[in-house]
Design a protein around this motif. Structure first.
Motif, PDB file in Angstrom:
ATOM      1  N   MET A 112       0.831  -1.195   0.000  1.00  0.00           N
ATOM      2  CA  MET A 112       0.000   0.000   0.000  1.00  0.00           C
ATOM      3  C   MET A 112       0.875   1.258   0.000  1.00  0.00           C
ATOM      4  O   MET A 112       0.647   2.188  -0.771  1.00  0.00           O
ATOM      5  CB  MET A 112      -0.921   0.005   1.224  1.00  0.00           C
ATOM      6  N   ALA A 113       1.879   1.244   0.859  1.00  0.00           N
ATOM      7  CA  ALA A 113       2.761   2.413   0.952  1.00  0.00           C
ATOM      8  C   ALA A 113       3.581   2.565  -0.325  1.00  0.00           C
ATOM      9  O   ALA A 113       3.927   3.675  -0.717  1.00  0.00           O
ATOM     10  CB  ALA A 113       3.669   2.289   2.167  1.00  0.00           C
ATOM     11  N   LYS A 114       3.877   1.433  -0.972  1.00  0.00           N
ATOM     12  CA  LYS A 114       4.683   1.484  -2.196  1.00  0.00           C
ATOM     13  C   LYS A 114       3.952   2.261  -3.298  1.00  0.00           C
ATOM     14  O   LYS A 114       4.568   3.022  -4.039  1.00  0.00           O
ATOM     15  CB  LYS A 114       4.995   0.057  -2.667  1.00  0.00           C
ATOM     16  N   ILE A 115       2.632   2.085  -3.383  1.00  0.00           N
ATOM     17  CA  ILE A 115       1.859   2.803  -4.399  1.00  0.00           C
ATOM     18  C   ILE A 115       1.999   4.307  -4.188  1.00  0.00           C
ATOM     19  O   ILE A 115       2.151   5.072  -5.133  1.00  0.00           O
ATOM     20  CB  ILE A 115       0.379   2.339  -4.391  1.00  0.00           C
ATOM     21  N   LEU A 116       1.990   4.724  -2.917  1.00  0.00           N
ATOM     22  CA  LEU A 116       2.179   6.145  -2.614  1.00  0.00           C
ATOM     23  C   LEU A 116       3.596   6.582  -2.979  1.00  0.00           C
ATOM     24  O   LEU A 116       3.791   7.602  -3.637  1.00  0.00           O
ATOM     25  CB  LEU A 116       1.895   6.432  -1.136  1.00  0.00           C
ATOM     26  N   GLU A 117       4.594   5.775  -2.571  1.00  0.00           N
ATOM     27  CA  GLU A 117       5.990   6.134  -2.876  1.00  0.00           C
ATOM     28  C   GLU A 117       6.235   6.248  -4.379  1.00  0.00           C
ATOM     29  O   GLU A 117       6.850   7.203  -4.843  1.00  0.00           O
ATOM     30  CB  GLU A 117       6.951   5.085  -2.299  1.00  0.00           C
ATOM     31  N   ASP A 118       5.733   5.277  -5.121  1.00  0.00           N
ATOM     32  CA  ASP A 118       5.920   5.278  -6.577  1.00  0.00           C
ATOM     33  C   ASP A 118       5.296   6.510  -7.239  1.00  0.00           C
ATOM     34  O   ASP A 118       5.727   6.935  -8.303  1.00  0.00           O
ATOM     35  CB  ASP A 118       5.272   4.036  -7.211  1.00  0.00           C
ATOM     36  N   ASN A 119       4.238   7.023  -6.622  1.00  0.00           N
ATOM     37  CA  ASN A 119       3.489   8.127  -7.237  1.00  0.00           C
ATOM     38  C   ASN A 119       3.583   9.430  -6.446  1.00  0.00           C
ATOM     39  O   ASN A 119       2.765  10.323  -6.622  1.00  0.00           O
ATOM     40  CB  ASN A 119       2.015   7.726  -7.385  1.00  0.00           C
ATOM     41  N   LYS A 120       4.601   9.494  -5.585  1.00  0.00           N
ATOM     42  CA  LYS A 120       4.723  10.632  -4.656  1.00  0.00           C
ATOM     43  C   LYS A 120       4.640  11.987  -5.376  1.00  0.00           C
ATOM     44  O   LYS A 120       3.922  12.888  -4.942  1.00  0.00           O
ATOM     45  CB  LYS A 120       6.055  10.501  -3.913  1.00  0.00           C
ATOM     46  N   GLU A 121       5.353  12.118  -6.478  1.00  0.00           N
ATOM     47  CA  GLU A 121       5.367  13.400  -7.200  1.00  0.00           C
ATOM     48  C   GLU A 121       3.973  13.763  -7.719  1.00  0.00           C
ATOM     49  O   GLU A 121       3.541  14.910  -7.622  1.00  0.00           O
ATOM     50  CB  GLU A 121       6.316  13.330  -8.403  1.00  0.00           C
ATOM     51  N   LEU A 122       3.293  12.759  -8.284  1.00  0.00           N
ATOM     52  CA  LEU A 122       1.951  12.999  -8.830  1.00  0.00           C
ATOM     53  C   LEU A 122       0.957  13.323  -7.716  1.00  0.00           C
ATOM     54  O   LEU A 122       0.089  14.175  -7.880  1.00  0.00           O
ATOM     55  CB  LEU A 122       1.455  11.771  -9.608  1.00  0.00           C
ATOM     56  N   VAL A 123       1.108  12.636  -6.576  1.00  0.00           N
ATOM     57  CA  VAL A 123       0.211  12.874  -5.444  1.00  0.00           C
ATOM     58  C   VAL A 123       0.361  14.325  -4.970  1.00  0.00           C
ATOM     59  O   VAL A 123      -0.621  15.039  -4.753  1.00  0.00           O
ATOM     60  CB  VAL A 123       0.499  11.871  -4.296  1.00  0.00           C
ATOM     61  N   THR A 124       1.609  14.766  -4.859  1.00  0.00           N
ATOM     62  CA  THR A 124       1.870  16.142  -4.416  1.00  0.00           C
ATOM     63  C   THR A 124       1.358  17.139  -5.446  1.00  0.00           C
ATOM     64  O   THR A 124       0.760  18.159  -5.104  1.00  0.00           O
ATOM     65  CB  THR A 124       3.387  16.349  -4.178  1.00  0.00           C
ATOM     66  N   LYS A 125       1.577  16.833  -6.717  1.00  0.00           N
ATOM     67  CA  LYS A 125       1.151  17.743  -7.786  1.00  0.00           C
ATOM     68  C   LYS A 125      -0.386  17.861  -7.803  1.00  0.00           C
ATOM     69  O   LYS A 125      -0.932  18.965  -7.908  1.00  0.00           O
ATOM     70  CB  LYS A 125       1.655  17.225  -9.133  1.00  0.00           C
TER      71      LYS A 125
END
Length: 194
Positions: A2-15
């Protein structure tokens, strides 16, 4: 995982978060797309762990609560189910970022005519409805809206007959379609400004 999905997409999540300015409405659209069905507001607030203080502040300001980045990130992690992949989240985040970027660009380009039109009609919902029906795609184009629909779109009280410039602008932001453009919408405003 679950956390990996966030890590992989961290930039997009922040954007996405920065473009949405933490709007629970925009975050709700994202989660509804991910879930493949509308996510009710209460379920969304639970997922985002919106607290009473945030709800009270929003109520006092007459708007929906705003989420913090850490709340959004943990909601992403908690929304992941077994079959989800980083690619799936990347796709949906990218689509929603594009949608928000298009609406920012279109709103910036329409800012002058939107302000002029709102001032000209003094926020009158009937006149705003007249503008909106001219923007509707065929076959709805030019046809009156069902009773109460304009109030729902603008998120104003059912008894309201006017809206503020901000309510008008935010309604546009929510309802802009990725195919909308300044070129397409500006002439409709101009026709209503005559």
């Amino acid at each position: 995982k679950m956390a990996k999905i966030l890590e992989d997409n961290k930039e997009l999540v922040t954007k996405f978060y920065n473009l949405s300015k933490g709007s629970t409405e925009q975050i709700g659209i994202l989660f509804s797309v991910i879930a493949g069905e509308p996510v009710p507001a209460e379920a969304l607030f639970q997922l985002l762990k919106i607290d009473e203080k945030q709800k009270e502040e929003a109520r006092a300001a007459g708007r929906l609560p705003t989420a913090r980045l850490d709340q959004f990130e943990s909601a992403i992690v908690n929304s992941v189910d077994e079959s989800d992949t980083s690619e799936k989240y990347r796709k949906f985040l990218t689509e929603q970022i594009n949608r928000l970027e298009v609406s920012e660009k279109v709103l910036a380009g329409l800012n002058d005519v939107m302000t002029q039109f709102h001032a000209k009609v003094d926020g009158d919902l009937k006149k705003i409805e007249g503008l909106f029906v001219d923007m509707a795609p065929e076959p709805q184009k030019g046809k009156p809206m069902p009773a109460g629909m304009i109030n729902m779109l603008l998120q104003v009280a059912p008894s309201a007959t006017k809206c503020t410039l901000e309510e008008f602008t935010e309604c546009f932001r929510r309802n802009l379609d990725p195919t909308d453009s300044v070129e397409k919408l500006k002439p409709i405003f101009e026709a209503h400004l005559k």
